[in-house]
Write an enzyme that holds these catalytic residues in place. Sequence first.
Site, mmCIF file in Angstrom:
data_model
loop_
_atom_site.group_PDB
_atom_site.id
_atom_site.type_symbol
_atom_site.label_atom_id
_atom_site.label_comp_id
_atom_site.label_asym_id
_atom_site.label_seq_id
_atom_site.Cartn_x
_atom_site.Cartn_y
_atom_site.Cartn_z
ATOM 1 C CD GLU A 61 -11.379 -97.319 -39.665
ATOM 2 O OE1 GLU A 61 -12.368 -96.462 -39.880
ATOM 3 O OE2 GLU A 61 -10.611 -97.559 -40.199
ATOM 4 C CE LYS A 93 -9.736 -79.801 -42.597
ATOM 5 N NZ LYS A 93 -9.038 -80.483 -41.207
ATOM 6 C CB CYS A 148 -6.656 -96.678 -44.061
ATOM 7 S SG CYS A 148 -5.456 -96.360 -45.614
ATOM 8 C CG PHE A 155 -5.275 -89.078 -37.078
ATOM 9 C CD1 PHE A 155 -4.221 -89.815 -36.564
ATOM 10 C CD2 PHE A 155 -6.541 -89.431 -36.946
ATOM 11 C CE1 PHE A 155 -4.440 -91.161 -35.909
ATOM 12 C CE2 PHE A 155 -6.894 -90.678 -36.476
ATOM 13 C CZ PHE A 155 -6.061 -91.496 -36.147
HETATM 14 P P1 NAD Z 1 -12.096 -87.934 -39.803
HETATM 15 O O1 NAD Z 1 -12.959 -88.440 -40.795
HETATM 16 O O2 NAD Z 1 -12.317 -87.747 -38.521
HETATM 17 O O3 NAD Z 1 -11.076 -86.724 -40.342
HETATM 18 C C1 NAD Z 1 -10.772 -86.791 -41.841
HETATM 19 C C2 NAD Z 1 -10.862 -85.301 -41.987
HETATM 20 O O4 NAD Z 1 -12.076 -84.759 -42.037
HETATM 21 C C3 NAD Z 1 -9.901 -84.376 -41.196
HETATM 22 O O5 NAD Z 1 -9.311 -83.196 -41.915
HETATM 23 C C4 NAD Z 1 -11.094 -83.479 -40.317
HETATM 24 O O6 NAD Z 1 -10.665 -82.357 -39.925
HETATM 25 C C5 NAD Z 1 -12.292 -83.532 -41.262
HETATM 26 N N1 NAD Z 1 -13.382 -83.601 -40.602
HETATM 27 C C6 NAD Z 1 -13.809 -84.211 -39.506
HETATM 28 N N2 NAD Z 1 -15.064 -84.169 -38.851
HETATM 29 C C7 NAD Z 1 -15.813 -83.560 -39.993
HETATM 30 C C8 NAD Z 1 -17.057 -83.152 -40.120
HETATM 31 N N3 NAD Z 1 -18.021 -83.582 -39.154
HETATM 32 N N4 NAD Z 1 -17.280 -82.745 -41.334
HETATM 33 C C9 NAD Z 1 -16.503 -82.131 -42.225
HETATM 34 N N5 NAD Z 1 -15.253 -82.567 -41.980
HETATM 35 C C10 NAD Z 1 -14.789 -83.223 -40.822
HETATM 36 O O7 NAD Z 1 -10.746 -89.184 -39.918
HETATM 37 P P2 NAD Z 1 -9.443 -89.246 -38.955
HETATM 38 O O8 NAD Z 1 -9.754 -89.765 -37.681
HETATM 39 O O9 NAD Z 1 -8.555 -88.092 -39.288
HETATM 40 O O10 NAD Z 1 -8.610 -90.462 -39.678
HETATM 41 C C11 NAD Z 1 -9.037 -91.932 -39.511
HETATM 42 C C12 NAD Z 1 -9.982 -92.461 -40.536
HETATM 43 O O11 NAD Z 1 -9.360 -91.981 -41.858
HETATM 44 C C13 NAD Z 1 -10.254 -93.808 -40.431
HETATM 45 O O12 NAD Z 1 -11.430 -94.238 -40.586
HETATM 46 C C14 NAD Z 1 -9.151 -94.543 -41.644
HETATM 47 O O13 NAD Z 1 -9.539 -95.832 -42.012
HETATM 48 C C15 NAD Z 1 -9.498 -93.415 -42.760
HETATM 49 N N6 NAD Z 1 -8.249 -93.440 -43.663
HETATM 50 C C16 NAD Z 1 -8.558 -93.854 -44.665
HETATM 51 C C17 NAD Z 1 -7.698 -94.006 -45.952
HETATM 52 C C18 NAD Z 1 -7.933 -94.692 -47.151
HETATM 53 O O14 NAD Z 1 -7.205 -94.808 -47.949
HETATM 54 N N7 NAD Z 1 -9.145 -95.299 -47.278
HETATM 55 C C19 NAD Z 1 -6.350 -93.629 -45.620
HETATM 56 C C20 NAD Z 1 -6.207 -92.980 -44.199
HETATM 57 C C21 NAD Z 1 -7.117 -92.876 -43.243
#
Ligand code: NAD
Length: 493
Positions: free
Chosen positions: A378, A170, A278, A146
């Site tokens: 985090e 997605k 992140c 997000f």
């Molecule tokens: P999230 O893991 O909740 O969601 C990421 C994606 O996974 C979304 O599209 C979501 O729909 C999907 N998803 C959620 N739950 C799922 C499940 N149980 N099974 C399969 N897919 C699922 O992450 P978020 O809250 O949207 O984003 C924040 C996180 O992303 C933080 O941990 C942040 O550090 C990380 N992030 C990392 C980077 C990087 O470059 N390393 C960059 C941006 C964000």
Amino acid sequence: MPHWFNNACYPGTGQSRSEVTNPATGEVTAHLALADQADVDAVVAAAAAAFPAWRDTSLANRTRILFAFRELLNARSAELAAIITAEHGKVLSDALGEVSRGQEVVEFACGMPHLLKGAFSENASTQVDVHSVRQPLGVVGIISPFNFPAMVPMWFFPIAIAAGNTVVVKPSEKVPTAALWIAELWKEAGLPAGVFNVLNGDKVAVDGLLTHPDVASVSFVGSTPIARYVYETGTAHGKRVQALGGAKNHMLVLPDADLDLAADQAVNAGYGSAGERCMAISAVVAVGDIGDELVAKIKQRTIGLRTGDGTRGCDMGPLVTAAARHRVAGYIDAGEAAGAELVVDGRAVQADADGAGFFVGPTLFDHVTTEMSIYTDEIFGPVLSVLRVDSYADGVRLINANPYGNGTAIFTNDGGAARRFGNEVEVGMIGINVPVPVPMAYYSFGGWKSSLFGDSHAHGAEGVHFFTRAKVITSRWLDPSHGGLNLGFPQNT
Ligand code: NAD
């Protein structure tokens, strides 16, 4: 709110819906259709059908469309920024910054004809030539978080498309509009139907992509547990996977650093985008006896920040959802209970906004220790922790002991210390007097350890490599002097 394929909206057959909110007001602004398996199949089928013609479209014609997309995005970036602010909450200037960092990847991908050039060896064996090419994979899936509704998908799709793949994005169900807006822009730029597609959904959509036989690769960005799951499931189904996970980024401040610069940058990198980056700094590690002075400088800057609706010129916006607000406030409670010194408390912030937005103000803790949950977890909110260590070596040990390895920064005027830090620290992206060291598009973005699963980072040379596969072609054009039988293993002569 629908899906998108074949250059048109598609309502889908899935019956589940999720709410999209404006985090600054708490209002529900849309209901999002969540994909079922039939929707996954329909969108992937469109992308698969578009692949052969797109792959065979000349490099000149493919990049012409990328240039057109770049021009349209430049002209209309304010529209995209407004969409990001309305669904994510980050302030408009930050949203514009996000768009421009994504745009850099489009510009990098405009150079794809150069990036795809292979090698050629004439007469590798007598009258035998060898050349290499890199070809697209097919249908590639991109699953995004997000916190960067435009930039994170743009780390991947410009390169994937320019290299000749077709794409299914997605987006996070919390911020779906940016991807649909981008899809319209691609259409306007002249991208053929089926090359860029959007599948909205939750775990069902993600699992559908991870297991679909016609999906060649998955690029995922999100939290570490889901990244690990995506990597394990995708690779078990024969896919190429790069899965970028969570982070806990440290800023090491040495006694010789310019403490005003360090305090400015700790505040910028700790509270920018309400800490939902992140690459946010969440732990400031003060070396030697500078702790009190540094904390005082950070505090003075923190209490001057204005929190509110991102459209009103505030410094910091809300968190993305009520649940995120609740979680972050819970960490502040836990930090206080564990004995950290709460220097600035953001829980009761007076936000400049109408309605019931999801606000937590900038929060500063001092005397944090490595056992406290505000350090180990985090938080993904505007909570900055200051830890104190005796020496540079203790600071590096602390950073290297952390399971995450996304980004880190050192603040110092000592070139030798900075150089040593770059060499010793086990983190993928390092800043020297730079707090958010996000690499340019022509370098690759990615962390180490629990911050990335797979062996390819995003964009730059590694991005081109990820979205293509290599072929080596050995050829001989016979002249009348060659011929005859020889059943031995071919040797170079
Ligand atoms: P999230 O893991 O909740 O969601 C990421 C994606 O996974 C979304 O599209 C979501 O729909 C999907 N998803 C959620 N739950 C799922 C499940 N149980 N099974 C399969 N897919 C699922 O992450 P978020 O809250 O949207 O984003 C924040 C996180 O992303 C933080 O941990 C942040 O550090 C990380 N992030 C990392 C980077 C990087 O470059 N390393 C960059 C941006 C964000």
